[in-house]
Write an enzyme that holds these catalytic residues in place. Structure first.
Site, PDB file in Angstrom:
ATOM      1  N   HIS A   1      24.719  17.051  20.233  1.00 57.22           N
ATOM      2  CA  HIS A   1      26.095  17.490  20.452  1.00 57.22           C
ATOM      3  C   HIS A   1      27.063  16.963  19.405  1.00 57.22           C
ATOM      4  O   HIS A   1      28.222  17.405  19.367  1.00 57.22           O
ATOM      5  CB  HIS A   1      26.573  17.097  21.856  1.00 57.22           C
ATOM      6  CG  HIS A   1      27.494  18.105  22.469  1.00 57.22           C
ATOM      7  ND1 HIS A   1      27.797  18.124  23.818  1.00 57.22           N
ATOM      8  CD2 HIS A   1      28.177  19.157  21.936  1.00 57.22           C
ATOM      9  CE1 HIS A   1      28.625  19.119  24.075  1.00 57.22           C
ATOM     10  NE2 HIS A   1      28.875  19.755  22.946  1.00 57.22           N
TER      11      HIS A   1
ATOM     12  N   ASP B   1      29.230  19.759  30.131  1.00 55.69           N
ATOM     13  CA  ASP B   1      28.491  18.553  29.763  1.00 55.69           C
ATOM     14  C   ASP B   1      28.427  17.623  30.964  1.00 55.69           C
ATOM     15  O   ASP B   1      29.337  17.623  31.807  1.00 55.69           O
ATOM     16  CB  ASP B   1      29.223  17.858  28.609  1.00 55.69           C
ATOM     17  CG  ASP B   1      28.331  16.973  27.757  1.00 55.69           C
ATOM     18  OD1 ASP B   1      27.436  16.320  28.311  1.00 55.69           O
ATOM     19  OD2 ASP B   1      28.547  16.921  26.526  1.00 55.69           O
TER      20      ASP B   1
ATOM     21  N   HIS C   1      28.484  14.477  30.215  1.00 54.55           N
ATOM     22  CA  HIS C   1      29.149  13.332  29.611  1.00 54.55           C
ATOM     23  C   HIS C   1      30.480  13.746  28.994  1.00 54.55           C
ATOM     24  O   HIS C   1      30.642  14.877  28.538  1.00 54.55           O
ATOM     25  CB  HIS C   1      28.261  12.720  28.529  1.00 54.55           C
ATOM     26  CG  HIS C   1      26.864  12.418  28.977  1.00 54.55           C
ATOM     27  ND1 HIS C   1      25.860  13.369  28.942  1.00 54.55           N
ATOM     28  CD2 HIS C   1      26.316  11.288  29.477  1.00 54.55           C
ATOM     29  CE1 HIS C   1      24.740  12.826  29.421  1.00 54.55           C
ATOM     30  NE2 HIS C   1      24.996  11.578  29.742  1.00 54.55           N
TER      31      HIS C   1
ATOM     32  N   ASP D   1      31.759  12.425  26.203  1.00 51.41           N
ATOM     33  CA  ASP D   1      31.614  12.418  24.737  1.00 51.41           C
ATOM     34  C   ASP D   1      32.906  12.014  24.041  1.00 51.41           C
ATOM     35  O   ASP D   1      33.277  12.556  22.998  1.00 51.41           O
ATOM     36  CB  ASP D   1      31.152  13.790  24.226  1.00 51.41           C
ATOM     37  CG  ASP D   1      29.709  14.091  24.624  1.00 51.41           C
ATOM     38  OD1 ASP D   1      29.021  13.166  25.101  1.00 51.41           O
ATOM     39  OD2 ASP D   1      29.269  15.232  24.450  1.00 51.41           O
TER      40      ASP D   1
ATOM     41  N   HIS E   1      26.466  11.455  19.065  1.00 55.57           N
ATOM     42  CA  HIS E   1      26.552  12.588  20.003  1.00 55.57           C
ATOM     43  C   HIS E   1      27.388  12.229  21.231  1.00 55.57           C
ATOM     44  O   HIS E   1      27.708  13.120  22.028  1.00 55.57           O
ATOM     45  CB  HIS E   1      25.164  13.111  20.398  1.00 55.57           C
ATOM     46  CG  HIS E   1      24.388  12.248  21.336  1.00 55.57           C
ATOM     47  ND1 HIS E   1      23.275  12.705  22.011  1.00 55.57           N
ATOM     48  CD2 HIS E   1      24.515  10.947  21.699  1.00 55.57           C
ATOM     49  CE1 HIS E   1      22.770  11.742  22.751  1.00 55.57           C
ATOM     50  NE2 HIS E   1      23.503  10.664  22.579  1.00 55.57           N
TER      51      HIS E   1
ATOM     52  N   ASP F   1      26.316  21.922  26.505  1.00 57.85           N
ATOM     53  CA  ASP F   1      25.273  20.900  26.469  1.00 57.85           C
ATOM     54  C   ASP F   1      24.374  21.161  27.666  1.00 57.85           C
ATOM     55  O   ASP F   1      24.855  21.167  28.807  1.00 57.85           O
ATOM     56  CB  ASP F   1      25.924  19.513  26.567  1.00 57.85           C
ATOM     57  CG  ASP F   1      24.939  18.365  26.414  1.00 57.85           C
ATOM     58  OD1 ASP F   1      23.785  18.507  26.865  1.00 57.85           O
ATOM     59  OD2 ASP F   1      25.325  17.314  25.864  1.00 57.85           O
TER      60      ASP F   1
ATOM     61  N   ASP G   1      22.493  19.383  29.242  1.00 63.90           N
ATOM     62  CA  ASP G   1      22.448  18.362  30.283  1.00 63.90           C
ATOM     63  C   ASP G   1      23.591  18.526  31.291  1.00 63.90           C
ATOM     64  O   ASP G   1      23.664  17.796  32.280  1.00 63.90           O
ATOM     65  CB  ASP G   1      22.390  16.947  29.701  1.00 63.90           C
ATOM     66  CG  ASP G   1      23.695  16.439  29.085  1.00 63.90           C
ATOM     67  OD1 ASP G   1      24.771  16.987  29.392  1.00 63.90           O
ATOM     68  OD2 ASP G   1      23.625  15.476  28.287  1.00 63.90           O
TER      69      ASP G   1
ATOM     70  N   GLU H   1      21.591  19.948  22.607  1.00 67.91           N
ATOM     71  CA  GLU H   1      20.853  18.908  23.329  1.00 67.91           C
ATOM     72  C   GLU H   1      19.590  19.413  24.035  1.00 67.91           C
ATOM     73  O   GLU H   1      19.003  18.686  24.829  1.00 67.91           O
ATOM     74  CB  GLU H   1      21.752  18.168  24.327  1.00 67.91           C
ATOM     75  CG  GLU H   1      22.900  17.408  23.679  1.00 67.91           C
ATOM     76  CD  GLU H   1      22.483  16.159  22.905  1.00 67.91           C
ATOM     77  OE1 GLU H   1      21.294  15.776  22.966  1.00 67.91           O
ATOM     78  OE2 GLU H   1      23.358  15.578  22.223  1.00 67.91           O
TER      79      GLU H   1
END
Length: 310
Positions: A99, A126, A128, A130, A143, A229, A231, A274
């Site tokens: 990412h 996402d 996260h 980030d 990332h 992303d 995830d 990712e």
């Protein structure tokens, strides 16, 4: 969709990640039939192949950053490639890769929007936030820093790629599905006033209402960029990622997100990042990603009208 021109840009690197394997993501998406799936909606699809860049040196962090020079080289290549496709009136799809590459793609989109006078809305799907910086990061993996860099908080070799700092303003981004935020990031998100729809919020009000808020104000003058992303998804349906976090959106919730974006008719650029085939099962995560992209480009059970979310 007949006049839509789409460009696939492979970026085979995991230089910004802590776990190797995302470098194989572009080919996994191709194997899963991404280009054919988009073309089935009448779009003209051009596969630009893979960008080239430095290999992953697998070194420890230096001054809070792992592989800063390599990350900068990859992102400069991404920026140039995405900007070139946008300048031709095409819809670039960046096939990652980790990412950190969103620094290059979104800075190119922001540059294009400044030059064409369009509004920019970034939807950041996402697990996260980030939003780490060199002083907050527990790992140094870049990332985990792209949102911070895009908002002007990071080394100039990353924040300045788009020619203007910051590349974007916090109010241009909406984060959806967040459920893993480092302690320093929590305060930083608050201080920057980033609009975050975390999983608790989604649990409380539902995905439809969440997406209506995330898309509020998107109209015919808006360039809508999706940074996906994988995830973001619950690992029970998308195991092929290096940073899984339990409790993500279900298949139907994720599909609803993409379908509501398609309803706006304003999708103009996309990151898919990712995806780690080394951790996947029979390419199921890549196939799910392609399924979601089909919904972004109009797959639906019934015929639906475009709509604005005001």
């Amino acid at each position: 969709m007949e006049n839509l021109k789409v460009s696939l840009i492979g970026v085979p690197t995991d230089v910004g990640a802590g776990v190797r394997g995302a470098s194989m993501g572009p080919e996994a998406l191709r194997v899963a039939g991404l280009g054919r799936a988009i073309a089935a909606f009448g779009a003209e699809v051009r596969d630009c192949g893979n960008l080239a860049g430095p290999s992953n040196p697998e070194l420890p962090a230096v001054n809070g950053f792992r592989h800063l020079a390599e990350v900068a080289q990859w992102n400069l290549a991404v920026h140039q490639a995405v900007y070139a496709e946008l300048s031709e009136g095409r819809v670039p799809i960046m096939l990652g890769g980790d990412h950190c590459l969103a620094i290059g793609s979104i800075s190119a989109v922001a540059r294009h929007c400044r030059e064409t006078g369009r509004k920019l809305r970034v939807l950041w799907f996402d697990a996260h936030a980030d939003l780490n910086t060199a002083t907050m990061t527990p790992s140094g993996n870049i990332h985990g820093m792209p949102v911070a860099c895009l908002c002007g908080h990071g080394p100039e070799m990353l924040t300045g790629i788009g020619g203007e700092m910051p590349a974007i303003r916090p109010e241009q981004i909406r984060q959806i599905g967040i459920r893993s935020v480092d302690e320093g990031e929590k305060r930083f998100l608050h201080d920057l006033c980033v609009e975050v729809f975390d999983m608790r919020y989604i649990d409380e009000i539902g995905m439809r209402a969440t997406m209506e808020q995330a898309l509020a104000g998107v109209d015919q003058d808006t360039h809508l960029h999706v940074s996906l992303d994988v995830d973001f998804l619950d690992p029970t349906i998308a195991p092929g990622v290096g940073t899984t976090v339990r409790g993500g959106p279900t298949y139907r919730e994720a599909e609803l997100c993409m379908e509501m974006i398609a309803d706006t008719g304003q999708l103009a650029s996309l990151d898919i990042v990712e995806l780690n085939p080394a951790l996947d099962h029979c390419n199921m995560t890549a196939e799910l990603a392609v399924d979601l992209v089909e919904s972004l480009f109009g797959k639906s059970t019934l015929m639906r009208m475009h709509r604005n979310y005001r």
